[in-house]
Write a protein that holds these residues in place. Structure first.
Motif, mmCIF file in Angstrom:
data_model
loop_
_atom_site.group_PDB
_atom_site.id
_atom_site.type_symbol
_atom_site.label_atom_id
_atom_site.label_comp_id
_atom_site.label_asym_id
_atom_site.label_seq_id
_atom_site.Cartn_x
_atom_site.Cartn_y
_atom_site.Cartn_z
ATOM 1 N N GLU A 199 16.200 30.119 20.685
ATOM 2 C CA GLU A 199 16.178 31.369 21.428
ATOM 3 C C GLU A 199 16.248 31.244 23.086
ATOM 4 O O GLU A 199 16.762 32.131 23.687
ATOM 5 C CB GLU A 199 14.552 31.855 21.311
ATOM 6 N N CYS A 200 16.030 30.043 23.604
ATOM 7 C CA CYS A 200 16.142 29.823 24.969
ATOM 8 C C CYS A 200 17.711 29.828 25.114
ATOM 9 O O CYS A 200 18.229 30.317 26.285
ATOM 10 C CB CYS A 200 15.389 28.696 25.544
ATOM 11 N N GLY A 316 14.982 19.851 23.142
ATOM 12 C CA GLY A 316 14.209 20.521 22.666
ATOM 13 C C GLY A 316 13.437 20.228 21.193
ATOM 14 O O GLY A 316 12.521 20.911 20.870
ATOM 15 N N ALA A 317 13.978 19.131 20.671
ATOM 16 C CA ALA A 317 13.676 18.791 19.460
ATOM 17 C C ALA A 317 12.285 18.171 19.446
ATOM 18 O O ALA A 317 11.684 17.500 20.460
ATOM 19 C CB ALA A 317 14.653 17.326 18.969
ATOM 20 N N GLY A 318 11.644 18.610 18.317
ATOM 21 C CA GLY A 318 10.071 18.031 18.094
ATOM 22 C C GLY A 318 9.634 18.235 16.750
ATOM 23 O O GLY A 318 10.243 18.873 15.933
ATOM 24 N N GLY A 434 8.921 33.841 27.151
ATOM 25 C CA GLY A 434 9.084 32.551 27.113
ATOM 26 C C GLY A 434 10.753 32.141 27.712
ATOM 27 O O GLY A 434 10.848 31.353 28.525
ATOM 28 N N THR A 435 11.410 32.986 26.887
ATOM 29 C CA THR A 435 12.983 32.825 27.223
ATOM 30 C C THR A 435 13.270 33.411 28.630
ATOM 31 O O THR A 435 14.275 32.838 29.336
ATOM 32 C CB THR A 435 13.849 33.564 26.195
ATOM 33 N N LYS A 436 12.584 34.341 29.260
ATOM 34 C CA LYS A 436 12.782 34.963 30.500
ATOM 35 C C LYS A 436 12.664 33.912 31.479
ATOM 36 O O LYS A 436 13.258 33.421 32.462
ATOM 37 C CB LYS A 436 11.863 36.040 30.758
ATOM 38 N N ILE A 437 11.181 33.051 31.560
ATOM 39 C CA ILE A 437 10.859 31.955 32.352
ATOM 40 C C ILE A 437 11.749 31.061 32.247
ATOM 41 O O ILE A 437 12.122 30.261 33.166
ATOM 42 C CB ILE A 437 9.379 31.479 32.012
#
Length: 560
Positions: A199-200, A316-318, A434-437
């Motif tokens: 999404e980011c 971003g993997a987790g 979240g994506t905006k930040i």
């Protein structure tokens, strides 16, 4: 004493120790001083001790709990490392992965309210004798708000004590730095095919027409014939079952779910690739184990030749394996920590670091605050925070951000889990926010501190201590232990100063509200002074009741 890092070996050691010496009342881990900071892998040098301490905590809790229940001991769990004495923020080189001990200790504190837990970072040049005194001082500290402290040197070579608290940022600075993003920017993104990372990336592609190399373990394949044109999840499972039966095999729920998961995963990745392209960006997907640097470098080499060198990393993997510490396994540690720590190590080794203009890491508030059930996850994410600080020191021209995300809406947070968080005043981040930040930070001028916390603490007060909404705290105030009281006398009798009574009240309010600071006091009344004469009681108590809260930014207590 050399402790085996095997789960069974660790359990046998502690069982034998308790049988011979009795229940354990305290534990101190002294992490070895590390000189080589270049290898970040878990298997490197003193990093292997992380797993030993993790397994030690697993086996320690039952015996610490018994000792604490006896009421005769001050039970504690303490980890001590030699970073830079400022929790990685001192501006010098330090063993970043060792900082993961902080995440373990803060999570232990969240899970074990009856045990005193603290992480201590001592500057490597503090001598052993002085270090011993500082450790003993921390063990006996009565301030329950602190879970991590550092000791370093001031300008006059005096030892100074510090901790880390979040500072609110209202708005990021507008504009771009010298290494601004462009159409030639190429981001290598772990975990970028799905979830919040995807999404980011999509949102960033809308703002900047970059290239992206998305990494994941899932194979990117077209739908198998049995799944084509089937969009309903229930029907997909039915089709999978029929396919297995037609092959003459016996279907099982596990096998059916795996087949359906693979189909849905492939669809999600293809959809996200399409979204990036529609936004104006360019994306390639590579299936690879992100923790293996050699395989990763070989896998991305053809793509780099095609679109150009990597200029940015997004890790971003987790993986999650949520369980309380005493239920954790060695395999949990390996899977959760390796994805995060060995993953960032492999990403950095697979590219030319001199060409990197952006290093973006997805860490977690679970590491910054500690979070029950996520000890291994907290270890990994606190290590990532320190790695970000270390990289920023080495490459000051690079835009480095380690996002300590709170829980995101959707993805791993189900509607039921969202309600659970809301009941406990834990903020859930919407995809839109979240994506905006994320995009605002990545495209803004470099931050003074690479660690960015998004969300609030996931630690809630221990409800077992509450009665009718009130918390009763008992404390001993004696003339013997507070000699300064003799200088505050009325009629020859020592009396507790009003300012000290107020300090006790404000301090207890802060201890029950991690992240909050005392602001003001009103309607303070003294009905009867505390006089240190023969009639004095040895123990005094106060009752706290939260009567108002506003948007997680303000609390008001009534204290008696």
């Amino acid at each position: 004493m050399d402790l085996s890092s095997s789960e069974k070996g660790m359990q046998l050691f502690f069982n034998s120790f308790v049988k011979k010496y009795g229940e354990i009342g305290g534990f101190i881990h002294l992490h070895p001083i590390q000189k080589d900071f270049s290898d970040l892998k878990l298997e490197a040098d003193s990093n292997t001790f992380l797993k030993q301490v993790f397994l030690s905590a697993k086996n320690l809790y039952p015996t610490l709990k018994k000792s604490s229940a006896s009421g005769t001991k001050h039970c504690f769990f303490m980890t001590v490392a030699r970073l830079d004495g400022e929790l990685g923020m001192g501006g010098v080189k330090f063993p970043a992965v060792s900082g993961g001990l902080s995440g373990l200790t803060k999570t232990a504190s969240a899970e074990w309210p009856e045990i005193f837990c603290r992480f201590v970072d001592l500057h490597p040049e503090i001598k052993s004798e002085k270090a011993t005194g500082l450790i003993l001082q921390e063990i006996n500290d009565s301030d329950l708000r602190l879970r991590e402290v550092g000791y370093s040197f001031s300008e006059k070579s005096r030892i100074k004590r510090m901790t880390v608290l979040p500072k609110k940022i209202l708005k990021l600075k507008a504009g771009e730095d010298e290494n601004s993003l462009s159409k030639k920017s190429v981001f290598l993104v772990s975990g970028g095919g799905k979830g919040v990372t995807a999404e980011c990336v999509v949102k960033l592609a809308e703002e900047k027409l970059c290239h992206f190399i998305l990494l994941g373990r899932s194979q990117l394949e077209e739908d198998p014939e049995w799944a084509q044109s089937v969009n309903d999840d229930v029907k997909l499972k039915q089709k999978a079952m029929h396919f297995i039966l037609e092959k003459g095999e016996k279907p099982s729920p596990l096998k059916i779910n795996q087949m359906v998961k693979q189909v849905l995963g492939g669809r999600t990745i293809r959809k996200n690739l399409e979204r990036i392209e529609n936004a104006g960006g360019k994306a390639e997907y590579v299936s690879v184990d992100v923790t293996n640097s050699k395989k990763l470098k070989a896998a991305i080499s053809p793509v780099i030749k095609k679109i150009g060198p990597v200029t940015g990393l997004i890790h971003g993997a987790g993986v999650l394996a949520d369980k309380l510490i005493e239920k954790k396994t060695s395999e949990d540690f390996d899977e959760v920590c390796s994805t995060k720590i060995n993953g960032i190590d492999a990403l950095l080794k697979s590219v030319d670091q001199k060409k990197i203009t952006h290093l973006i890491i997805f860490s977690s508030a679970a590491g910054f605050y500690g979070n029950a059930g996520q000890s291994d996850y907290a270890i990994a994410n606190e290590a990532l925070n320190r790695i970000a600080l270390l990289f920023s020191q080495k490459h000051p021209e690079c835009h480095v951000t380690s996002f300590n995300w709170g829980p995101w809406e959707g993805g791993m947070v189900t509607p039921e889990l969202k309600r659970y968080f809301e009941e406990r005043k834990v903020e859930v981040i919407s995809v839109q926010d979240g994506t905006k930040i994320f995009v605002e930070d990545v495209t803004s001028k470099m931050q003074s501190n690479p660690i960015v916390l998004v969300g609030n603490s996931m630690v809630v007060p221990d409800e077992r201590e509450l009665k009718d909404g009130k918390l009763k705290i008992i404390s001993e105030i004696s003339l013997k232990n507070n000699s300064f009281l003799r200088d505050h006398s009325i009629g020859g009798i020592p009396v507790l100063p009003l300012v000290h009574a107020m300090a006790w009240v404000s301090d207890m309010c802060e201890q029950r509200s991690p992240g909050f600071k005392f602001s003001s006091c009103k309607n303070f009344k003294v009905l009867n002074g505390i006089k240190f004469d023969k009639s004095l009681e040895s123990m005094f108590s106060l009752e706290l009741e939260e009567i108002e809260r506003q948007n997680h930014n303000y609390k008001e207590f009534e204290v008696n």
